[in-house]
Design a protein around this motif. Structure first.
Motif, PDB file in Angstrom:
ATOM      1  N   PHE A  60       5.376  15.672  20.980  1.00 33.23           N
ATOM      2  CA  PHE A  60       5.017  15.885  19.574  1.00 33.23           C
ATOM      3  C   PHE A  60       6.111  15.343  18.654  1.00 33.23           C
ATOM      4  O   PHE A  60       5.899  15.181  17.457  1.00 33.23           O
ATOM      5  CB  PHE A  60       4.813  17.364  19.288  1.00 33.23           C
ATOM      6  N   ALA A  61       7.306  15.092  19.215  1.00 38.88           N
ATOM      7  CA  ALA A  61       8.396  14.557  18.389  1.00 38.88           C
ATOM      8  C   ALA A  61       8.122  13.129  17.941  1.00 38.88           C
ATOM      9  O   ALA A  61       8.701  12.648  16.970  1.00 38.88           O
ATOM     10  CB  ALA A  61       9.709  14.602  19.172  1.00 38.88           C
ATOM     11  N   VAL A  62       7.255  12.433  18.666  1.00 37.78           N
ATOM     12  CA  VAL A  62       6.936  11.053  18.286  1.00 37.78           C
ATOM     13  C   VAL A  62       6.043  11.087  17.047  1.00 37.78           C
ATOM     14  O   VAL A  62       4.967  11.690  17.081  1.00 37.78           O
ATOM     15  CB  VAL A  62       6.184  10.338  19.439  1.00 37.78           C
ATOM     16  N   PRO A  63       6.465  10.469  15.959  1.00 40.64           N
ATOM     17  CA  PRO A  63       5.631  10.519  14.744  1.00 40.64           C
ATOM     18  C   PRO A  63       4.280   9.850  15.010  1.00 40.64           C
ATOM     19  O   PRO A  63       4.241   8.721  15.508  1.00 40.64           O
ATOM     20  CB  PRO A  63       6.439   9.728  13.711  1.00 40.64           C
ATOM     21  N   PRO A  64       3.190  10.520  14.700  1.00 41.79           N
ATOM     22  CA  PRO A  64       1.881   9.939  15.008  1.00 41.79           C
ATOM     23  C   PRO A  64       1.333   9.131  13.848  1.00 41.79           C
ATOM     24  O   PRO A  64       1.733   9.312  12.695  1.00 41.79           O
ATOM     25  CB  PRO A  64       1.016  11.181  15.214  1.00 41.79           C
ATOM     26  N   ALA A  65       0.391   8.234  14.180  1.00 39.69           N
ATOM     27  CA  ALA A  65      -0.497   7.709  13.146  1.00 39.69           C
ATOM     28  C   ALA A  65      -1.575   8.757  12.947  1.00 39.69           C
ATOM     29  O   ALA A  65      -2.085   9.321  13.915  1.00 39.69           O
ATOM     30  CB  ALA A  65      -1.112   6.392  13.618  1.00 39.69           C
ATOM     31  N   GLY A  79       5.443   1.200  16.651  1.00 39.23           N
ATOM     32  CA  GLY A  79       5.596   0.757  15.266  1.00 39.23           C
ATOM     33  C   GLY A  79       4.296   0.280  14.629  1.00 39.23           C
ATOM     34  O   GLY A  79       4.221   0.079  13.413  1.00 39.23           O
ATOM     35  N   GLU A  80       3.273   0.077  15.441  1.00 41.01           N
ATOM     36  CA  GLU A  80       2.022  -0.477  14.919  1.00 41.01           C
ATOM     37  C   GLU A  80       1.120   0.644  14.396  1.00 41.01           C
ATOM     38  O   GLU A  80       0.041   0.898  14.908  1.00 41.01           O
ATOM     39  CB  GLU A  80       1.323  -1.297  16.008  1.00 41.01           C
ATOM     40  N   THR A  81       1.597   1.295  13.352  1.00 39.33           N
ATOM     41  CA  THR A  81       0.936   2.509  12.886  1.00 39.33           C
ATOM     42  C   THR A  81      -0.510   2.259  12.500  1.00 39.33           C
ATOM     43  O   THR A  81      -1.403   3.031  12.851  1.00 39.33           O
ATOM     44  CB  THR A  81       1.706   3.071  11.671  1.00 39.33           C
ATOM     45  N   LYS A  82      -0.763   1.167  11.793  1.00 43.60           N
ATOM     46  CA  LYS A  82      -2.127   0.918  11.335  1.00 43.60           C
ATOM     47  C   LYS A  82      -3.057   0.647  12.507  1.00 43.60           C
ATOM     48  O   LYS A  82      -4.194   1.116  12.536  1.00 43.60           O
ATOM     49  CB  LYS A  82      -2.158  -0.246  10.348  1.00 43.60           C
ATOM     50  N   LEU A  83      -2.580  -0.109  13.461  1.00 36.51           N
ATOM     51  CA  LEU A  83      -3.403  -0.383  14.645  1.00 36.51           C
ATOM     52  C   LEU A  83      -3.664   0.894  15.440  1.00 36.51           C
ATOM     53  O   LEU A  83      -4.775   1.156  15.889  1.00 36.51           O
ATOM     54  CB  LEU A  83      -2.707  -1.403  15.544  1.00 36.51           C
ATOM     55  N   LEU A  84      -2.618   1.685  15.605  1.00 34.26           N
ATOM     56  CA  LEU A  84      -2.781   2.949  16.330  1.00 34.26           C
ATOM     57  C   LEU A  84      -3.791   3.838  15.612  1.00 34.26           C
ATOM     58  O   LEU A  84      -4.671   4.450  16.225  1.00 34.26           O
ATOM     59  CB  LEU A  84      -1.437   3.687  16.427  1.00 34.26           C
ATOM     60  N   GLY A  85      -3.658   3.918  14.300  1.00 38.56           N
ATOM     61  CA  GLY A  85      -4.569   4.748  13.515  1.00 38.56           C
ATOM     62  C   GLY A  85      -6.003   4.267  13.628  1.00 38.56           C
ATOM     63  O   GLY A  85      -6.932   5.057  13.822  1.00 38.56           O
ATOM     64  N   VAL A  98      -6.306  -9.316  15.802  1.00 41.06           N
ATOM     65  CA  VAL A  98      -6.637  -8.037  15.193  1.00 41.06           C
ATOM     66  C   VAL A  98      -5.929  -7.906  13.865  1.00 41.06           C
ATOM     67  O   VAL A  98      -4.714  -7.917  13.803  1.00 41.06           O
ATOM     68  CB  VAL A  98      -6.251  -6.879  16.130  1.00 41.06           C
ATOM     69  N   ALA A  99      -6.729  -7.795  12.830  1.00 40.60           N
ATOM     70  CA  ALA A  99      -6.135  -7.576  11.510  1.00 40.60           C
ATOM     71  C   ALA A  99      -5.774  -6.104  11.397  1.00 40.60           C
ATOM     72  O   ALA A  99      -6.421  -5.249  11.981  1.00 40.60           O
ATOM     73  CB  ALA A  99      -7.139  -7.936  10.424  1.00 40.60           C
ATOM     74  N   ALA A 100      -4.734  -5.831  10.680  1.00 42.59           N
ATOM     75  CA  ALA A 100      -4.343  -4.439  10.482  1.00 42.59           C
ATOM     76  C   ALA A 100      -5.470  -3.711   9.774  1.00 42.59           C
ATOM     77  O   ALA A 100      -6.114  -4.253   8.888  1.00 42.59           O
ATOM     78  CB  ALA A 100      -3.077  -4.369   9.653  1.00 42.59           C
ATOM     79  N   ALA A 101      -5.723  -2.492  10.215  1.00 36.78           N
ATOM     80  CA  ALA A 101      -6.797  -1.703   9.613  1.00 36.78           C
ATOM     81  C   ALA A 101      -6.418  -1.303   8.195  1.00 36.78           C
ATOM     82  O   ALA A 101      -5.230  -1.213   7.872  1.00 36.78           O
ATOM     83  CB  ALA A 101      -7.026  -0.462  10.451  1.00 36.78           C
TER      84      ALA A 101
END
Ligand code: FES
Ligand SMILES: [Fe+2]
Length: 463
Positions: free
Chosen positions: A211-216, A407-413, A458-461
Motif C-alpha cells: 500500500f506504500a506504493v502510490p497508486p493511480a 511512473g506511467e500513472t495515466k496508463l496504469l489508471g 498507446v496514447a496517454a489516457a
C-alpha cells in the motif's frame, strides 16, 4: 495565493475554522431531505446477540425505537412511546404474540397492530382506530436490519452475490460505534489514497506493505454506486484493489493484502459494511467479514476477533491506549477526529479527493430525487440471482520494464478503468464464470497494452 492575510504564514488570527453549519447531506432525521433519502433503504442496526429476552432501546436515523423478540420468535421494532399515554416500551413485556405495555397492558403485535386494550370495556373500538408505529425488520447472518420508509415503497431485501460466493463463504457479523456522522465513514471508503499515508507511511504497514506504493486512482460507475480503483505496479506485477461504494452507505472491499504469484482476478468479498446513522452525530460501522479462500481469510483465521466492538483490522475502535493511537492512528482516529459532523466549509479538496466529490454528488442527487418524488437506484434482485456487486482485486504478471511502469500513472489508471469496466460488463454471468471470463479479457488487455506501449502506440489516457 492572494494578498488576503488569511493566505499568509502565521494566519491563525485571520483564518480560524468557521463553525460547522447544518448540511443537507449529513441530515438523518425524519422529515429532513437527507433522512427521507436514507429511509428508502434497509439498514443493519444491531447484532442478533445484542438482543436478549428484554426489549432493547435503540436509536436509528434519529428516532428512538424499541426492538423485541416475541414468544414465537418474531422481531418487532416499534416507536418507543406507547401510543396510549407514552410509557416507553423498553419496559414492555414480550408476549407470545407481540409486546405488552407495562403501564395499562395494551398489547401490540410486531407490526404495531393493537391486539388488546384490557382496561377498556369489551365494547371498545379504540384498538381498531390506530396503531403503534412499527417498522419491518429482517434478520440475516447475525445482523438485524430495518426499513423505515413508506411501507408501500419497501424495497427488496438486498442479498448480494458475494454473500454466497465462493460456495464456502462464511459471513461473520461485527458492529463498531463511531462518534460521528455517517457521511464521513463513507467518504473514508471513497478515498483510497489514505491507504498510502494513514495505513503505511504514518502508522506502519497496518494492512499491506505494498500500500506504500502510490497508486493511480480511477473511479468507475456501477449500477448502484461506483468503484474506487487503486492501480499499482509492484515488482513484476500490476496490482489492482477496487473497493466499491453502494449508495448510500455500503462499502465492500476485497483482499487488500494478498498478492498472488500467479494471475488472479477475483470479484468477491472481504468486508461488507454499512455506515448506519444512529443520528446526525453517531453511527455504526456494522457488517460482515467474509471468511473464504479467495480473500485469504480461510477457515483457519480467527473468527473470534470479529464481533461486537471487535474487528480483525487495526485502528477501527477507540480501544487502544490514546498515546498508541496518536503514534499509529487508524481509521477510527482519522475519521472520528474530523468532528461529530465534519466541517466541509473549511476543507481544501485536492485531485485525489475525486472519490469523495463523486460520493457527495451521488448523495445529493439521491436526496434531490426523493425530494422530487422520484425513486432512487435501489439494489435489485436479478431474475437469475442476487444483487450484483463489483469490488475486485487483480494481480497480473507483467515483467517490469515492459510497460505500465510505476511512473506511467495515466496508463496504469486507464488500465484500471478498463479492468473495472470489464468487471461491470460481465455481471450477468454466474460468479465463477464471470471471474474466468474477466480474467481472460484482462490478460488479453494487458498483453495488448504491453505490445502497443512498447511500440509507442498507446496514447496517454485523459486525466
Ligand atoms: S401507556 Fe402504554 S398502555 Fe397505557
Ligand atoms: Fe482506512
Amino acid at each position: 495565493m492572494t494578498d488576503h492575510p488569511g493566505n499568509k504564514a502565521y494566519s491563525g488570527y485571520y483564518n480560524r475554522p468557521a463553525p460547522a453549519e447544518p448540511q443537507p447531506l449529513t441530515e438523518t432525521g425524519p422529515g429532513t431531505p437527507g433522512g427521507e433519502y436514507l429511509r428508502r433503504f434497509w439498514h443493519p442496526f444491531l447484532m442478533s446477540e445484542e438482543l436478549g429476552d428484554t426489549p432493547k432501546l435503540v436509536r436509528l436515523l434519529g428516532e428512538d425505537l424499541v426492538l423485541f423478540r416475541d414468544g414465537s420468535g418474531r422481531l418487532g421494532l416499534l416507536h418507543r412511546p406507547c401510543v396510549h399515554r407514552g410509557t416507553s416500551l423498553e419496559y414492555g413485556i414480550p408476549a407470545e404474540r407481540g409486546i405488552r405495555c407495562c403501564y395499562h397492558g395494551w398489547l401490540f403485535d410486531v407490526d404495531g397492530t393493537i391486539l388488546e386494550t384490557p382496561a377498556e370495556p369489551a365494547s371498545s373500538r379504540i384498538h381498531v382506530n390506530f396503531c403503534q408505529g412499527a417498522y419491518p425488520v429482517r434478520e440475516y447472518h447475525g445482523l438485524i436490519f430495518a426499513y423505515m420508509g413508506p411501507p408501500e415503497l419497501t424495497p427488496e431485501f438486498p442479498l448480494y452475490d458475494c454473500f454466497t460466493y465462493p460456495s464456502n463463504n462464511r459471513l461473520v457479523p461485527f458492529s463498531l460505534s463511531m462518534p460521528c456522522n455517517w457521511v464521513q465513514i463513507v467518504e473514508n471508503a471513497s478515498d483510497p489514497i489514505h491507504n498510502v499515508f494513514l495505513h503505511v507511511i504514518v502508522s506502519g504497514a497496518q494492512f499491506a506493505p505494498h500500500f506504500a506504493v502510490p497508486p493511480a486512482l480511477e473511479f468507475v460507475d456501477t449500477p448502484l454506486g461506483f468503484l474506487c480503483s487503486a492501480v499499482r505496479r509492484v515488482k513484476d506485477s500490476v496490482f489492482i484493489r477496487a473497493g466499491e461504494i453502494i449508495m448510500p452507505n455500503v462499502a465492500q472491499f476485497i483482499g487488500g493484502g494478498a498478492m498472488r504469484d500467479e494471475d488472479e482476478l477475483a470479484v468477491a468479498g472481504f468486508l461488507t459494511r454499512w455506515a448506519t446513522p444512529l443520528d446526525d452525530e453517531n453511527s455504526l460501522y456494522i457488517g460482515y467479514i467474509h471468511f473464504n479462500d479467495i480473500n485469504g481469510q480461510t477457515a483457519n483465521c480467527d473468527e473470534g476477533k470479529v464481533g461486537l466492538g471487535r474487528l480483525n483490522l487495526i485502528g477501527q475502535t477507540a480501544d487502544r491506549p490514546y498515546v498508541e493511537r496518536q503514534r499509529e492512528p487508524g481509521d477510527y482516529d482519522a475519521v472520528g477526529s474530523q468532528g461529530a459532523i465534519a466541517n466541509r466549509k473549511t476543507e481544501h479538496l485536492g485531485t485525489t479527493d475525486r472519490g469523495v466529490v463523486l460520493f457527495r454528488r451521488l448523495l445529493m442527487r439521491g436526496i434531490k430525487a426523493i425530494a422530487d418524488g422520484e425513486t432512487p437506484a435501489l439494489p435489485r434482485i436479478y431474475p437469475a440471482g442476487p444483487v450484483r456487486s463489483y469490488a475486485h482485486t487483480m494481480t497480473m504478471r507483467a515483467p517490469a520494464g515492459a510497460t505500465l511502469g510505476q511512473g506511467e500513472t495515466k496508463l496504469l489508471g486507464e488500465f484500471g478503468r478498463r479492468v473495472a469496466k470489464i468487471v461491470v460488463e460481465t455481471d450477468t454471468l454466474p460468479p465463477e464464470e464471470r471471474e474466468r471470463v474477466a480474467r481472460q479479457r484482462v490478460r488479453e488487455l494487458l498483453d495488448t497494452t504491453g505490445e502497443k506501449a512498447t511500440t509507442g502506440e498507446v496514447a496517454a489516457a485523459p486525466a
